[in-house]
Design a protein around this motif. Structure first.
Motif, PDB file in Angstrom:
ATOM      1  N   ASN A 294      60.667  31.002  38.517  1.00 28.75           N
ATOM      2  CA  ASN A 294      60.056  31.957  38.295  1.00 28.75           C
ATOM      3  C   ASN A 294      58.731  31.703  37.510  1.00 28.75           C
ATOM      4  OD1 ASN A 294      61.579  34.050  39.014  1.00 28.75           O
ATOM      5  ND2 ASN A 294      62.690  34.400  37.025  1.00 28.75           N
ATOM      6  N   ILE A 295      58.618  30.247  36.664  1.00 28.51           N
ATOM      7  CA  ILE A 295      57.341  30.011  36.091  1.00 28.51           C
ATOM      8  C   ILE A 295      56.275  29.574  37.220  1.00 28.51           C
ATOM      9  CG2 ILE A 295      56.214  28.135  35.015  1.00 28.51           C
ATOM     10  CD1 ILE A 295      58.595  28.216  32.970  1.00 28.51           C
ATOM     11  N   ILE A 296      57.002  29.036  38.251  1.00 29.70           N
ATOM     12  CA  ILE A 296      56.222  28.681  39.344  1.00 29.70           C
ATOM     13  C   ILE A 296      55.495  29.671  40.229  1.00 29.70           C
ATOM     14  CG2 ILE A 296      56.222  27.083  41.707  1.00 29.70           C
ATOM     15  CD1 ILE A 296      58.444  25.266  40.684  1.00 29.70           C
ATOM     16  N   SER A 297      56.149  30.715  40.328  1.00 27.59           N
ATOM     17  CA  SER A 297      55.770  31.812  41.284  1.00 27.59           C
ATOM     18  C   SER A 297      54.746  32.546  40.373  1.00 27.59           C
ATOM     19  CB  SER A 297      57.063  32.558  41.633  1.00 27.59           C
ATOM     20  OG  SER A 297      57.474  33.166  40.667  1.00 27.59           O
ATOM     21  N   GLY A 298      55.257  32.766  39.073  1.00 24.98           N
ATOM     22  CA  GLY A 298      54.347  33.435  38.191  1.00 24.98           C
ATOM     23  C   GLY A 298      52.917  32.763  38.045  1.00 24.98           C
ATOM     24  N   LEU A 299      52.916  31.509  38.025  1.00 29.80           N
ATOM     25  CA  LEU A 299      51.568  30.585  37.958  1.00 29.80           C
ATOM     26  C   LEU A 299      50.927  30.677  39.257  1.00 29.80           C
ATOM     27  CD1 LEU A 299      52.469  27.450  35.761  1.00 29.80           C
ATOM     28  CD2 LEU A 299      50.888  29.290  35.089  1.00 29.80           C
ATOM     29  N   PHE A 300      51.528  30.734  40.400  1.00 29.02           N
ATOM     30  CA  PHE A 300      50.826  30.938  41.603  1.00 29.02           C
ATOM     31  C   PHE A 300      50.099  32.119  41.748  1.00 29.02           C
ATOM     32  CE2 PHE A 300      53.229  27.295  43.711  1.00 29.02           C
ATOM     33  CZ  PHE A 300      52.079  26.567  44.165  1.00 29.02           C
ATOM     34  N   MET A 301      50.687  33.178  41.126  1.00 36.22           N
ATOM     35  CA  MET A 301      50.022  34.442  41.245  1.00 36.22           C
ATOM     36  C   MET A 301      49.065  34.724  40.613  1.00 36.22           C
ATOM     37  SD  MET A 301      53.400  36.980  41.889  1.00 36.22           S
ATOM     38  CE  MET A 301      52.440  38.321  41.928  1.00 36.22           C
ATOM     39  N   LEU A 302      48.915  33.846  39.339  1.00 36.49           N
ATOM     40  CA  LEU A 302      48.021  33.919  38.183  1.00 36.49           C
ATOM     41  C   LEU A 302      46.689  33.157  38.810  1.00 36.49           C
ATOM     42  CD1 LEU A 302      47.258  34.842  35.318  1.00 36.49           C
ATOM     43  CD2 LEU A 302      48.248  32.561  34.473  1.00 36.49           C
ATOM     44  N   VAL A 303      46.978  31.937  39.118  1.00 37.93           N
ATOM     45  CA  VAL A 303      45.991  31.273  39.808  1.00 37.93           C
ATOM     46  C   VAL A 303      45.359  32.271  40.886  1.00 37.93           C
ATOM     47  CG1 VAL A 303      45.418  29.136  41.111  1.00 37.93           C
ATOM     48  CG2 VAL A 303      46.777  28.966  39.502  1.00 37.93           C
ATOM     49  N   LYS A 304      45.788  32.651  41.932  1.00 37.51           N
ATOM     50  CA  LYS A 304      45.175  33.544  42.870  1.00 37.51           C
ATOM     51  C   LYS A 304      44.590  34.663  42.290  1.00 37.51           C
ATOM     52  CE  LYS A 304      46.462  36.069  47.258  1.00 37.51           C
ATOM     53  NZ  LYS A 304      45.474  35.301  47.830  1.00 37.51           N
ATOM     54  N   ASP A 305      45.110  35.495  41.046  1.00 34.41           N
ATOM     55  CA  ASP A 305      44.487  36.433  40.434  1.00 34.41           C
ATOM     56  C   ASP A 305      43.245  36.019  40.017  1.00 34.41           C
ATOM     57  OD1 ASP A 305      44.673  39.347  39.816  1.00 34.41           O
ATOM     58  OD2 ASP A 305      44.615  38.549  37.932  1.00 34.41           O
ATOM     59  N   LYS A 306      43.156  34.861  39.261  1.00 35.06           N
ATOM     60  CA  LYS A 306      42.073  34.204  38.422  1.00 35.06           C
ATOM     61  C   LYS A 306      41.170  33.544  39.364  1.00 35.06           C
ATOM     62  CE  LYS A 306      43.599  36.193  34.877  1.00 35.06           C
ATOM     63  NZ  LYS A 306      42.884  37.422  33.863  1.00 35.06           N
ATOM     64  N   GLY A 307      41.270  33.456  40.713  1.00 31.59           N
ATOM     65  CA  GLY A 307      40.410  32.688  41.456  1.00 31.59           C
ATOM     66  C   GLY A 307      38.687  32.825  41.205  1.00 31.59           C
ATOM     67  N   ARG A 308      38.400  34.006  40.656  1.00 23.64           N
ATOM     68  CA  ARG A 308      36.979  34.418  40.445  1.00 23.64           C
ATOM     69  C   ARG A 308      36.705  33.877  39.173  1.00 23.64           C
ATOM     70  NH1 ARG A 308      34.529  38.486  37.648  1.00 23.64           N
ATOM     71  NH2 ARG A 308      32.162  38.786  38.523  1.00 23.64           N
TER      72      ARG A 308
END
Length: 422
Positions: A294-308
């Protein structure tokens, strides 16, 4: 900004950004939910592992102490001829350095009954002096005493057996053995009434409800022994040195004997306990593994959301290392705090495990830990420092390892591509 002029690793702004990303705004609520689930998963996984391992350790320790308190560390049995020389043999075996007690005994089976109930029991004939040195019995007498035990015809029974028969010290109980006097009509059962001299309770239902002790001389007469004994129980100072004592006792016996140690007599039981313990640890480790995923999936989603945001930071001079550390701290914080709280929860629960068991039993109106099934009268928990440290280290290592790849992906994000369509 060049790499040489970059801020030092784990600078305050990296911590500020990491903690900011852990406090999601309204539109980032789903990411926050995943982070919360990861945190709870790690906390519960670590706490459950610590509790289960402690309970299994407590089981083994309590059972080992009680089993070896009631039964000897080594059992000496006769070969070629009966143990009619048991007095001399016990004296020789007692002389071996490290032997705490050599107790001759007669073992037999009988039916014990009172006006209210009857049940099968194991009868063990022993001398009062030997029972007195057996702390598991002499130190746990709840009723009566050992005074005059050898001279009388009294018996000692367990607390659970006394409750089942509805008797107490001073009352009478009848023992029926299948092999009694030999008559022209065949062998008749031996029926004899005994006074209950004492009642013991060691806290292990198997022994508190199934064992009866009687004087050695009386047991020899009751079970038709011709002046011999069934075996001699040997208690040693260091149970783990049983292999060494097998050789010493064989030499000291000066006659053919057969020796069985405590690991052989209880091998199946303790091996099953060890297998169950290992399987439980493996299964419960999956809770931590799911939380790490869950940490891995959460971080991937966070990275995608914070790309800008990452692109803007990069154009302002943030290095790839700084970006990687921001997300590393974000993911690692979940694992570290979850593991720390899981450890505290586990320790608190282990310290109050019996009170919690009683509360759950009261709340559900059911026996959560039935002594008849689990042998012990209370739920034990023994925290092992080495195992607990291993659980914490593994949980932290898995949590930190889970953050590496998503953090590396965040650091490799191209600012130009991230801002192309902004």
């Amino acid at each position: 900004m060049s790499e040489s002029s970059a801020t030092r690793p784990f600078a305050p702004f990296e911590w500020m950004l990491s903690l900011r990303y852990l406090r999601a705004r309204r539109k980032e609520g789903f990411i926050s939910v995943i982070a919360s689930i990861s945190f709870l998963g790690i906390m519960l996984g670590v706490a459950t592992l610590i509790i289960v391992m402690a309970v299994m350790n407590g089981f083994r320790k309590e059972l080992l102490e009680k089993i070896l308190g009631m039964n000897g560390h080594l059992l000496v049995q006769p070969l070629e001829s009966p143990l009619t020389d048991w007095k001399e043999l016990a004296t020789r075996l007692s002389g071996v350095q490290g032997v705490r007690l050599a107790a001759p005994m007669v073992d037999g089976q009988a039916l014990i009954s009172s006006p209210f109930h009857s049940t099968g029991v194991g009868v063990r004939g022993m001398r009062a002096a030997d029972i007195d040195k057996q702390a598991s019995i002499s130190a746990n007498l709840k009723q009566g005493t050992l005074d005059g035990f050898d001279e009388g015809q009294g018996i000692i029974i367990g607390k659970r057996l006394a409750d089942a028969l509805s008797v107490r010290a001073g009352d009478n109980a009848t023992l029926v053995a299948p092999r009694g006097a030999v008559t022209p009509m065949g062998t008749t059962p031996r029926i004899k009434t005994y006074r209950i001299a004492a009642v013991y309770e060691i806290g292990m239902s198997e022994y508190d409800s199934n064992f009866v002790f009687m004087p050695l001389a009386e047991s020899q007469a009751y079970f038709n022994r011709s002046g011999d004994v069934t075996a001699i129980e040997i208690y040693i100072d260091s149970p783990d040195r049983y292999r060494e004592f097998r050789t010493l006792l064989t030499k000291a016996a000066e006659r053919p004997i057969f020796i069985t140690d405590w690991t052989q007599r209880n091998a199946t039981f303790f091996n099953a306990l060890q297998v169950e313990r290992n399987v439980m640890a493996l299964i419960l480790s999956l809770i931590v593994l799911v939380a790490v995923m869950n940490i891995i999936s959460g971080l991937f989603m966070l990275v995608k959301d914070k790309g800008r945001d990452i692109a803007i930071l990069r154009t302002m001079g943030a290095t790839q290392g700084a970006i990687m550390r921001v997300f590393l701290i974000t993911g690692a914080s979940i694992g570290v705090v979850g593991t720390a709280l899981g450890f505290l929860v586990g320790v608190v629960v282990c310290a109050n495990i019996e009170s919690l068991r009683q509360f759950v039993s009261w709340l559900t109106a059911r026996e959560v830990f039935a002594p008849e099934l689990y042998f012990l009268s209370r739920l034990p928990a023994e925290i092992d420092a080495g195992e607990t440290t291993a659980v914490i280290v593994i949980a932290l290592a898995m949590s930190l390892a889970a953050t590496l790849y998503p953090s590396w992906r965040a650091a490799r994000l191209d600012p130009v591509e991230a801002l192309r369509y902004e």
